[in-house]
Design a protein around this motif. Structure first.
Motif, PDB file in Angstrom:
ATOM      1  N   ASP A 149       0.597   2.549  14.422  1.00 41.61           N
ATOM      2  CA  ASP A 149       1.722   3.474  14.618  1.00 41.61           C
ATOM      3  C   ASP A 149       2.719   3.450  13.463  1.00 41.61           C
ATOM      4  O   ASP A 149       3.578   4.335  13.360  1.00 41.61           O
ATOM      5  CB  ASP A 149       2.452   3.149  15.921  1.00 41.61           C
ATOM      6  CG  ASP A 149       1.672   3.581  17.149  1.00 41.61           C
ATOM      7  OD1 ASP A 149       0.670   4.313  16.985  1.00 41.61           O
ATOM      8  OD2 ASP A 149       2.051   3.174  18.265  1.00 41.61           O
ATOM      9  N   PHE A 150       2.620   2.440  12.584  1.00 44.76           N
ATOM     10  CA  PHE A 150       3.588   2.292  11.491  1.00 44.76           C
ATOM     11  C   PHE A 150       2.938   2.447  10.117  1.00 44.76           C
ATOM     12  O   PHE A 150       3.608   2.262   9.104  1.00 44.76           O
ATOM     13  CB  PHE A 150       4.280   0.931  11.602  1.00 44.76           C
ATOM     14  CG  PHE A 150       5.043   0.749  12.874  1.00 44.76           C
ATOM     15  CD1 PHE A 150       6.390   1.073  12.955  1.00 44.76           C
ATOM     16  CD2 PHE A 150       4.417   0.264  14.019  1.00 44.76           C
ATOM     17  CE1 PHE A 150       7.101   0.908  14.132  1.00 44.76           C
ATOM     18  CE2 PHE A 150       5.116   0.111  15.209  1.00 44.76           C
ATOM     19  CZ  PHE A 150       6.464   0.433  15.268  1.00 44.76           C
ATOM     20  N   GLN A 151       1.661   2.765  10.101  1.00 42.18           N
ATOM     21  CA  GLN A 151       0.991   2.982   8.824  1.00 42.18           C
ATOM     22  C   GLN A 151       1.385   4.336   8.245  1.00 42.18           C
ATOM     23  O   GLN A 151       1.774   5.247   8.969  1.00 42.18           O
ATOM     24  CB  GLN A 151      -0.523   2.886   9.009  1.00 42.18           C
ATOM     25  CG  GLN A 151      -0.995   1.487   9.376  1.00 42.18           C
ATOM     26  CD  GLN A 151      -2.484   1.401   9.650  1.00 42.18           C
ATOM     27  OE1 GLN A 151      -3.228   2.367   9.457  1.00 42.18           O
ATOM     28  NE2 GLN A 151      -2.951   0.243  10.105  1.00 42.18           N
ATOM     29  N   ARG A 152       1.305   4.434   6.911  1.00 43.25           N
ATOM     30  CA  ARG A 152       1.692   5.652   6.188  1.00 43.25           C
ATOM     31  C   ARG A 152       3.160   6.006   6.427  1.00 43.25           C
ATOM     32  O   ARG A 152       3.534   7.166   6.544  1.00 43.25           O
ATOM     33  CB  ARG A 152       0.761   6.828   6.548  1.00 43.25           C
ATOM     34  CG  ARG A 152      -0.657   6.615   6.034  1.00 43.25           C
ATOM     35  CD  ARG A 152      -1.595   7.690   6.499  1.00 43.25           C
ATOM     36  NE  ARG A 152      -1.817   7.613   7.936  1.00 43.25           N
ATOM     37  CZ  ARG A 152      -2.664   6.760   8.514  1.00 43.25           C
ATOM     38  NH1 ARG A 152      -3.371   5.922   7.779  1.00 43.25           N
ATOM     39  NH2 ARG A 152      -2.814   6.736   9.814  1.00 43.25           N
ATOM     40  N   THR A 153       3.976   4.979   6.534  1.00 47.41           N
ATOM     41  CA  THR A 153       5.433   5.132   6.613  1.00 47.41           C
ATOM     42  C   THR A 153       6.047   4.230   5.542  1.00 47.41           C
ATOM     43  O   THR A 153       5.350   3.754   4.641  1.00 47.41           O
ATOM     44  CB  THR A 153       5.973   4.735   7.997  1.00 47.41           C
ATOM     45  OG1 THR A 153       5.865   3.305   8.151  1.00 47.41           O
ATOM     46  CG2 THR A 153       5.201   5.419   9.114  1.00 47.41           C
TER      47      THR A 153
END
Length: 267
Positions: A149-153
């Motif tokens: 849910d926090f990848q590519r942030t």
């Protein structure tokens, strides 16, 4: 003079599960780390690193990672814990008991966890310092796991950037660092995203160490094939890409590269 060798190999490849009373470590939790911890140095505007305390962070971390174990650990060359009990035993045996290792929980301050408001954000993953040597003033940033849910942030670049700054800033700086001379980053040759992230933070490619890992039995068909007659056959092996960020890199533009990476909105 005669001699004997009474070594007995471990019973099997699986990590022994600790009794539940030992899984979460002592209270208060002793991080047992060889270097000082300056919590004020482990935070950016959007992300905070804090020592991973199983009783506080393990539940949220495991909830986020359990459905994605195969995907997340596909580039890790070791057998990864498959249950929360295995993970807690792994942390206790290989991290808390070793003063050269420490694991941090990554807290994304921009997302509130309604079920755990005391965290001041959401558990977004973990990151560690490995083989941190007081004698040689060097360490490895590793075991970087960002929950899906926090990848590519902003999370990955902030977490790695915070820890890199903490390692390479001098103890007399504000906020203070550890004053290490070298931080290295090791990566699976096929993990392009990890290599790109390290490059954005100023790590330089230093070479490839061949045949550094024998893959676990569960992944025996992957990697480079072993030679005929290998005692570990048919388990494959892996090379490792080494990247480094040293104090002179840091003082000659690395600090600014790291800050730009931290300030980015996306990784």
């Amino acid at each position: 003079m005669s001699f004997v060798n009474n070594y007995t190999p471990p019973a099997g490849p699986n990590l022994p599960i600790l009794p539940e009373s030992e899984m979460y470590g002592p209270d208060p939790y002793d991080v047992n780390f060889a270097f000082p911890l300056h919590l004020g140095s482990l935070e950016s505007e959007r992300v905070r690193l804090t020592p991973f305390i199983p009783a506080i962070h393990a539940g949220a971390y495991w909830e986020g990672i359990e459905p994605h174990l195969t995907e997340i650990f596909r580039y890790f060359p070791i057998t990864m814990p498959a249950t929360l009990a295995e993970f807690l035993s792994y942390i206790e045996k290989y991290y808390r008991s070793n003063p050269e290792f420490i694991m941090f929980a990554i807290i994304d301050k921009t997302r509130r966890d309604e079920t755990r408001p005391e965290l001041g954000g959401s558990v977004a993953g973990v990151i560690a310092l490995l083989r941190a040597s007081v004698a040689q003033l060097m360490a490895e940033i590793g075991y970087v796991v960002i929950l899906p849910d926090f990848q590519r942030t902003h999370v990955a670049s902030n977490a790695v950037g915070i820890l890199l700054e903490y390692c390479l800033q001098l103890p007399t700086a504000s906020p203070p660092g550890l004053g290490l001379r070298r931080v290295h980053w090791t990566v699976h040759p096929d993990n392009t995203a990890s290599k790109r992230l390290a490059q954005r933070l100023g790590f330089k490619h230093e070479g490839v160490l061949r045949w550094t890992w024998v893959l676990p039995q569960s992944r025996s068909s992957e990697g480079n094939p072993p030679r005929e007659g290998d005692s570990y056959a048919p388990r494959g092996g892996l090379d490792t890409v080494y990247m480094g960020h040293c104090w002179d890199d840091w003082e000659n533009g690395g600090r600014e590269m790291t800050q730009r990476a931290i300030d980015r909105q996306m990784v």
